[in-house]
Design a protein around this motif. Structure first.
Motif, PDB file in Angstrom:
ATOM      1  N   ASN A  50      -4.142   3.686   5.072  1.00  0.00           N
ATOM      2  CA  ASN A  50      -5.148   4.168   4.120  1.00  0.00           C
ATOM      3  C   ASN A  50      -5.701   5.537   4.508  1.00  0.00           C
ATOM      4  O   ASN A  50      -6.660   6.000   3.916  1.00  0.00           O
ATOM      5  CB  ASN A  50      -6.292   3.150   4.009  1.00  0.00           C
ATOM      6  N   GLU A  51      -5.076   6.159   5.526  1.00  0.00           N
ATOM      7  CA  GLU A  51      -5.547   7.467   5.989  1.00  0.00           C
ATOM      8  C   GLU A  51      -4.821   8.578   5.225  1.00  0.00           C
ATOM      9  O   GLU A  51      -3.625   8.462   4.937  1.00  0.00           O
ATOM     10  CB  GLU A  51      -5.255   7.640   7.488  1.00  0.00           C
ATOM     11  N   ALA A  52      -5.538   9.649   4.939  1.00  0.00           N
ATOM     12  CA  ALA A  52      -4.920  10.787   4.249  1.00  0.00           C
ATOM     13  C   ALA A  52      -3.917  11.470   5.178  1.00  0.00           C
ATOM     14  O   ALA A  52      -2.851  11.914   4.755  1.00  0.00           O
ATOM     15  CB  ALA A  52      -5.995  11.768   3.807  1.00  0.00           C
ATOM     16  N   ARG A 107       0.845  -1.205   0.000  1.00  0.00           N
ATOM     17  CA  ARG A 107       0.000   0.000   0.000  1.00  0.00           C
ATOM     18  C   ARG A 107       0.878   1.252   0.000  1.00  0.00           C
ATOM     19  O   ARG A 107       0.592   2.224  -0.715  1.00  0.00           O
ATOM     20  CB  ARG A 107      -0.932  -0.027   1.227  1.00  0.00           C
ATOM     21  N   GLY A 108       1.959   1.220   0.781  1.00  0.00           N
ATOM     22  CA  GLY A 108       2.882   2.359   0.831  1.00  0.00           C
ATOM     23  C   GLY A 108       3.614   2.547  -0.493  1.00  0.00           C
ATOM     24  O   GLY A 108       3.847   3.679  -0.928  1.00  0.00           O
ATOM     25  N   TRP A 109       3.962   1.452  -1.153  1.00  0.00           N
ATOM     26  CA  TRP A 109       4.700   1.550  -2.421  1.00  0.00           C
ATOM     27  C   TRP A 109       3.846   2.182  -3.523  1.00  0.00           C
ATOM     28  O   TRP A 109       4.353   2.599  -4.554  1.00  0.00           O
ATOM     29  CB  TRP A 109       5.142   0.154  -2.899  1.00  0.00           C
ATOM     30  N   MET A 110       2.523   2.222  -3.313  1.00  0.00           N
ATOM     31  CA  MET A 110       1.626   2.804  -4.318  1.00  0.00           C
ATOM     32  C   MET A 110       1.542   4.323  -4.181  1.00  0.00           C
ATOM     33  O   MET A 110       1.012   4.991  -5.068  1.00  0.00           O
ATOM     34  CB  MET A 110       0.225   2.189  -4.175  1.00  0.00           C
ATOM     35  N   ASN A 111       2.030   4.860  -3.058  1.00  0.00           N
ATOM     36  CA  ASN A 111       1.971   6.314  -2.821  1.00  0.00           C
ATOM     37  C   ASN A 111       3.167   7.001  -3.444  1.00  0.00           C
ATOM     38  O   ASN A 111       4.263   6.445  -3.485  1.00  0.00           O
ATOM     39  CB  ASN A 111       1.981   6.620  -1.319  1.00  0.00           C
TER      40      ASN A 111
END
Ligand SMILES: NC(=O)c1ccc[n+]([C@@H]2O[C@H](COP(=O)([O-])OP(=O)(O)OC[C@H]3O[C@@H](n4cnc5c(N)ncnc54)[C@H](OP(=O)(O)O)[C@@H]3O)[C@@H](O)[C@H]2O)c1
Length: 330
Positions: A246-248, A53-57
């Motif tokens: 998943n938090e902004a 999930r972090g690698w997608m940011n």
């Protein structure tokens, strides 16, 4: 004979909030032959990890983000079906960062050979792979857990957490696991269900002398609750913060002055820093597995096409044990 098709998931856009199917593009490309020093791997199992999930940011981290249009990065295990490198033969099984796809061309030097005759391939993605190494070095090197310590671990039913708790037990610690309801007993001394219990009150009850080591996989409110219950000279291992991925806006701990009062330390860790010592840890953990002291639990979902929905299971707590996608049988 026509070359087989390679189905793959590519990152279509940067997710906002919870990861969704529309964040990816499912495409089909021809399989390409390996170049010099490369091998072609038929992928059998793909490791699904919260870090994805972090690698997608966008943005700076310990590893660059996956680019838009690139095959989604993932660890995987597979069988070599063509080789242009003398170190790896056709038929060898390997693990490496191979991506969410059915076939991958990879540099032989970047792969690790494994033996599925010793343990099933998914175990090399879990307890004897990156999550297991994280648990081992995080607990023993960063957390400095020793016999008699009270160790609390969150995400305790997951890939890292289940190993942390069991290794702590092997080392003579008292272990309290925190998880969302389904923490089947794997020999921990107490379990706290953060979804139905008051975590702070439960910690007070189960850790009357305070927490010596907190292995934090989730961050957020659970980290804040544990901070209220530290023992003198406690060590907090910041391994992850899945409640915040998943938090902004990430929420930091409010009760951090407990570190001051208790002369405690809070330290981040990245497993890759211990890469040169993986062999040492894998040998010790394989020994514990053989003697029945360390049990592994994998949660296997079939079908590459399920990838986005299966990845989401990590954030809804639907996995027990290491989450793995089965792509092919052999
Ligand atoms: N620092 C490193 O080098 C390193 C390496 C590997 C992994 N990690 C980190 O270690 C952690 C665990 O990874 P893993 O691979 O073992 O995943 P995992 O624990 O197998 O799966 C994630 C689990 O997190 C729990 N969870 C999800 N949302 C939550 C929330 N809002 N609050 C509390 N718990 C929540 C769920 O369990 P429940 O059913 O209990 O809710 C879920 O099953 C992650 O934070 C990951 O990023 C760090």
């Amino acid at each position: 004979m026509n070359a087989p098709a390679n189905h793959q998931f590519r990152l279509a856009r940067r997710p906002v909030g919870m990861v969704q199917r529309s964040d990816f593009e499912f495409s089909q490309v021809p399989v390409v032959p390996p170049g010099d020093g490369e091998v072609l791997v038929k992928i059998l199992y793909i490791s699904l990890d919260p870090a994805m999930r972090g690698w997608m940011n966008e943005g700076k981290s310990y590893i660059p983000p996956v680019g838009i249009g690139e095959v989604m990065r993932a660890g995987a295990a597979g069988r070599v079906i063509a080789s242009n490198d003398p170190a790896i033969a056709v038929g060898d099984h390997v693990i490496g960062i191979l991506g969410v796809q059915e076939y991958a061309v990879a540099r032989a030097k970047q792969l690790t050979k494994v033996d599925p005759g010793l343990v099933p391939l998914p175990v090399y993605l879990g307890t004897l792979g990156m999550p297991g190494m994280t648990a081992y070095f995080g607990l023993l090197e960063v957390g400095k857990a020793t016999a008699g310590d009270t160790v609390v671990v969150s995400g305790a039913a997951g890939a890292v957490g289940q190993v942390v708790g069991q290794v702590a037990k092997i080392k003579g610690c008292r272990v309290v696991g925190i998880a969302g309801g389904h923490l089947r007993s794997i020999g921990f001394d107490a379990a706290i269900d953060y979804k139905s219990e008051d975590v702070k009150a439960a910690l007070k009850q189960h850790c009357p002398k305070g927490v010596d080591v907190y292995f934090d996989n989730v961050g957020g409110e659970i980290l804040d609750a544990v901070l209220t219950q530290l023992a003198l000279h406690a060590r907090i291992v910041i391994c992850g913060a899945i409640s915040q991925y998943n938090e902004a806006t990430m929420k930091g701990p409010a009760n951090y002055l407990s570190l001051l009062v208790n002369r405690a330390t809070m330290q981040g860790m990245v497993v890759f820093d211990y890469a040169s010592r993986y062999g040492e840890a894998a040998k010790e953990m394989a020994g514990w597995m053989a003697s029945g002291q360390l049990k592994t639990r994998e949660h296997i979902v079939e079908g590459i096409e399920t990838f986005p929905d299966t990845l989401a299971k990590l954030f809804t707590g639907e996995n027990t044990g290491k989450l793995v996608l089965k792509v092919a049988g052999s």
